[in-house]
Design a protein around this motif. Structure first.
Motif, PDB file in Angstrom:
ATOM      1  N   ILE A  22       1.160  -5.238  -9.693  1.00  0.00           N
ATOM      2  CA  ILE A  22       1.332  -3.798  -9.897  1.00  0.00           C
ATOM      3  C   ILE A  22       2.743  -3.417 -10.345  1.00  0.00           C
ATOM      4  O   ILE A  22       2.971  -2.274 -10.742  1.00  0.00           O
ATOM      5  CB  ILE A  22       0.967  -3.008  -8.619  1.00  0.00           C
ATOM      6  CG1 ILE A  22       1.747  -3.527  -7.413  1.00  0.00           C
ATOM      7  CG2 ILE A  22      -0.531  -3.073  -8.357  1.00  0.00           C
ATOM      8  CD1 ILE A  22       1.523  -2.717  -6.146  1.00  0.00           C
ATOM      9  N   LYS A  80      -0.421   3.104 -15.686  1.00  0.00           N
ATOM     10  CA  LYS A  80      -1.831   3.025 -16.066  1.00  0.00           C
ATOM     11  C   LYS A  80      -2.031   3.628 -17.464  1.00  0.00           C
ATOM     12  O   LYS A  80      -1.529   4.698 -17.786  1.00  0.00           O
ATOM     13  CB  LYS A  80      -2.692   3.794 -15.071  1.00  0.00           C
ATOM     14  CG  LYS A  80      -2.690   3.188 -13.665  1.00  0.00           C
ATOM     15  CD  LYS A  80      -3.508   1.912 -13.610  1.00  0.00           C
ATOM     16  CE  LYS A  80      -3.592   1.382 -12.176  1.00  0.00           C
ATOM     17  NZ  LYS A  80      -4.402   0.169 -12.088  1.00  0.00           N
ATOM     18  N   LYS A 137       2.326   1.737  -3.442  1.00  0.00           N
ATOM     19  CA  LYS A 137       1.313   2.257  -4.366  1.00  0.00           C
ATOM     20  C   LYS A 137       1.091   3.747  -4.142  1.00  0.00           C
ATOM     21  O   LYS A 137       0.998   4.527  -5.099  1.00  0.00           O
ATOM     22  CB  LYS A 137      -0.001   1.499  -4.199  1.00  0.00           C
ATOM     23  CG  LYS A 137       0.008   0.079  -4.735  1.00  0.00           C
ATOM     24  CD  LYS A 137      -1.350  -0.579  -4.598  1.00  0.00           C
ATOM     25  CE  LYS A 137      -2.373   0.084  -5.501  1.00  0.00           C
ATOM     26  NZ  LYS A 137      -3.702  -0.601  -5.438  1.00  0.00           N
ATOM     27  N   LYS A 194       0.834  -1.198   0.000  1.00  0.00           N
ATOM     28  CA  LYS A 194       0.000   0.000   0.000  1.00  0.00           C
ATOM     29  C   LYS A 194       0.869   1.249   0.000  1.00  0.00           C
ATOM     30  O   LYS A 194       0.608   2.215  -0.732  1.00  0.00           O
ATOM     31  CB  LYS A 194      -0.930   0.015   1.206  1.00  0.00           C
ATOM     32  CG  LYS A 194      -1.823   1.256   1.254  1.00  0.00           C
ATOM     33  CD  LYS A 194      -2.760   1.249   2.452  1.00  0.00           C
ATOM     34  CE  LYS A 194      -3.592   2.539   2.494  1.00  0.00           C
ATOM     35  NZ  LYS A 194      -4.512   2.560   3.668  1.00  0.00           N
ATOM     36  N   GLU A 200       1.825   6.178  -7.212  1.00  0.00           N
ATOM     37  CA  GLU A 200       0.642   6.840  -7.765  1.00  0.00           C
ATOM     38  C   GLU A 200       0.653   8.341  -7.499  1.00  0.00           C
ATOM     39  O   GLU A 200       0.056   9.118  -8.242  1.00  0.00           O
ATOM     40  CB  GLU A 200      -0.626   6.227  -7.171  1.00  0.00           C
ATOM     41  CG  GLU A 200      -0.906   4.817  -7.662  1.00  0.00           C
ATOM     42  CD  GLU A 200      -2.126   4.203  -7.015  1.00  0.00           C
ATOM     43  OE1 GLU A 200      -2.651   3.226  -7.571  1.00  0.00           O
ATOM     44  OE2 GLU A 200      -2.544   4.695  -5.947  1.00  0.00           O
ATOM     45  N   THR A 207      -3.249  -1.801 -16.987  1.00  0.00           N
ATOM     46  CA  THR A 207      -1.802  -1.686 -16.817  1.00  0.00           C
ATOM     47  C   THR A 207      -1.114  -2.048 -18.114  1.00  0.00           C
ATOM     48  O   THR A 207      -1.555  -2.925 -18.853  1.00  0.00           O
ATOM     49  CB  THR A 207      -1.293  -2.607 -15.701  1.00  0.00           C
ATOM     50  OG1 THR A 207      -1.691  -3.941 -16.004  1.00  0.00           O
ATOM     51  CG2 THR A 207      -1.850  -2.176 -14.359  1.00  0.00           C
ATOM     52  N   TRP A 218       7.144   0.079 -11.824  1.00  0.00           N
ATOM     53  CA  TRP A 218       5.704   0.335 -11.783  1.00  0.00           C
ATOM     54  C   TRP A 218       5.060   0.099 -13.139  1.00  0.00           C
ATOM     55  O   TRP A 218       5.580   0.528 -14.160  1.00  0.00           O
ATOM     56  CB  TRP A 218       5.487   1.775 -11.342  1.00  0.00           C
ATOM     57  CG  TRP A 218       4.061   2.226 -11.212  1.00  0.00           C
ATOM     58  CD1 TRP A 218       3.411   3.087 -12.035  1.00  0.00           C
ATOM     59  CD2 TRP A 218       3.144   1.875 -10.185  1.00  0.00           C
ATOM     60  NE1 TRP A 218       2.132   3.289 -11.578  1.00  0.00           N
ATOM     61  CE2 TRP A 218       1.931   2.561 -10.446  1.00  0.00           C
ATOM     62  CE3 TRP A 218       3.217   1.030  -9.067  1.00  0.00           C
ATOM     63  CZ2 TRP A 218       0.817   2.433  -9.638  1.00  0.00           C
ATOM     64  CZ3 TRP A 218       2.106   0.914  -8.262  1.00  0.00           C
ATOM     65  CH2 TRP A 218       0.921   1.605  -8.544  1.00  0.00           C
TER      66      TRP A 218
END
Length: 278
Positions: free
Chosen positions: A241, A270, A203, A200, A207, A276, A267
């Motif tokens: 991911i 997106k 990410k 988490k 992100e 992805t 990574w």
């Protein structure tokens, strides 16, 4: 079990006098390649290790407090990671570091820093701005080790900042920021209940990067020695991911089945439709 706080007397101790006892000439003599793997016991419950970095002809000194728990000890993956960072010009991470450095002065974040060896060594060897992080009770020893290596950092142009980072906590990531070129971790995949919080945090970091160019270049590099079969669950989740590859592996140490491996996590960006892309 909660780790007891550092003794107040330790916080008042001059880090340089503790890690490098004696006058300046003795300190220069101590900064020898022969001491790179030799622990130096200095007081009851304390141990100091000296790690020589050939790339910059400097020695990093790290205090361990073994009696205070796992976060205060050096783990096998850390020494492997330091060797890889020390060989940044031609080693397995040379292309990764060169690409990240193309954006300017390297900004590095280390997760679960423990004693701070990897982060401090990265700052020294790469002349980078490094933020070392861990849980609040670990920070006093991180501060101690950063201050003990202040003169070496100044000589090589690196800086070290110490900060709290609880995995899975968005507010901690927000306070630290996410404008980093590299994210490092050493022996951070150990307890299975921390797999999801760690992912988490990663990410949130990736992100949250504002610039697409920086996001594409930022990677997570992790040194790890596999101990449990359950660790495969972490890599299975991570591959959803990240694109994951092994960039370096050591032979097993005597008595061990597995050696330390260094992984590069890139990574998966997106696309327009939210899918992805590899």
């Amino acid at each position: 079990m909660a780790t007891p706080p550092l003794d107040e007397q330790d916080d008042a101790t001059d880090p340089l006098k503790l890690l490098f006892p004696g006058d300046d000439e003795e300190q220069e003599a101590d900064a020898s390649p022969l001491l790179s793997t030799q622990p130096q016991p200095v007081a009851e419950g304390h141990q100091v290790d000296h790690h020589f970095l050939r790339s910059v002809n400097s020695t990093v000194a790290i205090r361990q407090l073994r009696s205070q728990g796992l976060s205060f000890q050096l783990w096998p993956a850390a020494t492997t990671f330091v060797s890889v960072l020390d060989d940044s010009a031609a080693g397995p991470l040379s292309a990764t570091i060169a690409a990240a450095g193309d954006l300017g002065r390297l900004r590095i974040l280390e997760l679960g820093s423990g004693t701070g060896l990897v982060g401090i060594a990265a700052a020294v060897a790469l002349g980078a701005d490094v933020t070392v992080t861990d849980l609040p009770h670990v920070l006093p020893n991180l501060h101690f080790n950063a201050e003990a290596n202040a003169s070496i950092l100044a000589a090589t142009g690196g800086t070290v900042r110490v900060a709290t980072l609880r995995w899975g906590e968005a507010e901690d990531v927000e306070l630290i920021g996410n404008e980093f070129d590299l994210v490092l971790g050493s022996d951070v995949v150990y307890y299975d209940y921390l797999y999801d919080p760690l992912l988490k945090t990663l990410k949130l970091l990736f992100e949250g990067v504002a610039e697409e160019r920086r996001r594409k270049k930022m990677v997570f590099v992790m040194a790890h020695m596999r101990r449990w079969k359950k660790e495969s669950a972490f890599f299975k989740k991570a591959r959803k991911i990240f694109d994951v590859e092994v960039v370096h592996s050591d032979k097993p140490c005597p008595g061990q089945r597995m050696g330390v491996a260094v992984y590069r996590f890139e990574w998966r960006h997106k696309g327009i439709n939210g899918s992805t892309a590899n």
